[in-house]
Enzyme design. Structure first.
Site, PDB file in Angstrom:
ATOM      1  N   ASN A 161       0.833  -1.224   0.000  1.00 29.20           N
ATOM      2  CA  ASN A 161       0.000   0.000   0.000  1.00 29.20           C
ATOM      3  C   ASN A 161       0.863   1.268   0.000  1.00 29.20           C
ATOM      4  OD1 ASN A 161      -2.597   1.545   2.074  1.00 29.20           O
ATOM      5  ND2 ASN A 161      -2.509   1.416  -0.127  1.00 29.20           N
ATOM      6  N   CYS A 206       3.053   1.677  -3.145  1.00 27.63           N
ATOM      7  CA  CYS A 206       3.394   1.920  -4.560  1.00 27.63           C
ATOM      8  C   CYS A 206       2.166   1.846  -5.462  1.00 27.63           C
ATOM      9  CB  CYS A 206       4.442   0.917  -5.054  1.00 27.63           C
ATOM     10  SG  CYS A 206       6.056   1.090  -4.268  1.00 27.63           S
TER      11      CYS A 206
END
Ligand code: 4NP
Length: 163
Positions: free
Chosen positions: A15, A17
Site C-alpha cells: 500500500n 506503490c
C-alpha cells in the site's frame, strides 16, 4: 455503500506503490468527469509492512509529473472493507488470492477482481507488477498500466450505474 456512494478500493501488498497510485489516478479521472460526489475511493495493502507510511517517493514523483497527486497513509485491508466498498481491485494474483480469502470470511457483496481485468489491452490474468525492488522503468510501466485499467474501470462503472 450505505451512503449511496460507489465505493472503490485498490489493493496491493505494501500500500505504498501500486494501490495508492491507482487510487490517485482513479480519483483524478473521476474528478475530471465531474463525478467526485458519487464515489468513495481508497486503497489498502494485504500486508502490514508499511502501515502508516506515506507512498513511495518514486511513485509520488512520477505521478506528479503526470498531473496526479498521490497522498495516502498505508493501511492493511480489513474485513469491514467488504461492506464499505462495492469494487475491490487487486493488483496481482497473489494479492487477489489474499483478498478473496479475507472476503470469504464476511458476508459482503463486493466485486473482487484483478484491476487489469478492466484493461482493454490486457489478457486474462494480467497483473500490475510490483515495481518496489526494480528500477525507474518499472514505475513508468506501472503508471501506464494503472491508468489504462482505471479508465476501463470507470467506463464500466458508469455503464453499470447509469452515470
Ligand atoms: P506495493 O509495493 O505492494 O505496490 O505497495 C511494495 C511495497 C513494499 C514491499 C513490497 C511491495 N515490501 O516488501 O516492503
Amino acid at each position: 455503500m450505505d451512503n449511496g456512494k460507489i465505493g472503490v478500493l485498490f489493493v496491493c501488498l505494501g500500500n505504498i506503490c501500486r494501490s495508492p497510485l491507482a487510487e490517485a489516478v482513479f480519483r483524478t479521472l473521476v474528478e475530471g468527469e465531474g463525478l467526485s460526489d458519487r464515489f468513495t475511493i481508497d486503497s489498502a495493502g494485504t500486508s502490514n509492512y508499511h502501515t502508516g507510511d506515506s507512498p513511495d517517493p518514486r511513485t509520488v514523483r512520477l505521478a506528479a509529473a503526470r498531473g496526479v497527486r498521490v497522498q495516502h497513509a498505508a493501511r492493511q485491508i480489513a474485513e469491514a472493507d467488504f461492506t464499505r466498498f462495492d469494487y475491490v481491485l487487486a493488483m496481482d494474483v497473489e494479492n487477489l488470492r489474499r483478498t478473496v480469502r479475507l472476503a470469504e470470511r464476511v458476508d459482503g457483496a463486493s466485486v473482487v477482481r484483478l484491476l487489469r481485468s478492466y484493461d482493454p489491452e490486457a489478457e486474462e490474468g494480467a497483473e500490475v507488477p510490483d515495481p518496489y525492488f526494480g528500477g525507474p522503468r518499472g514505475f513508468e510501466d506501472v503508471h501506464d498500466l494503472v491508468e489504462r485499467a482505471c479508465r476501463g474501470l470507470l467506463t464500466r462503472i458508469r455503464a453499470e450505474h447509469h452515470l
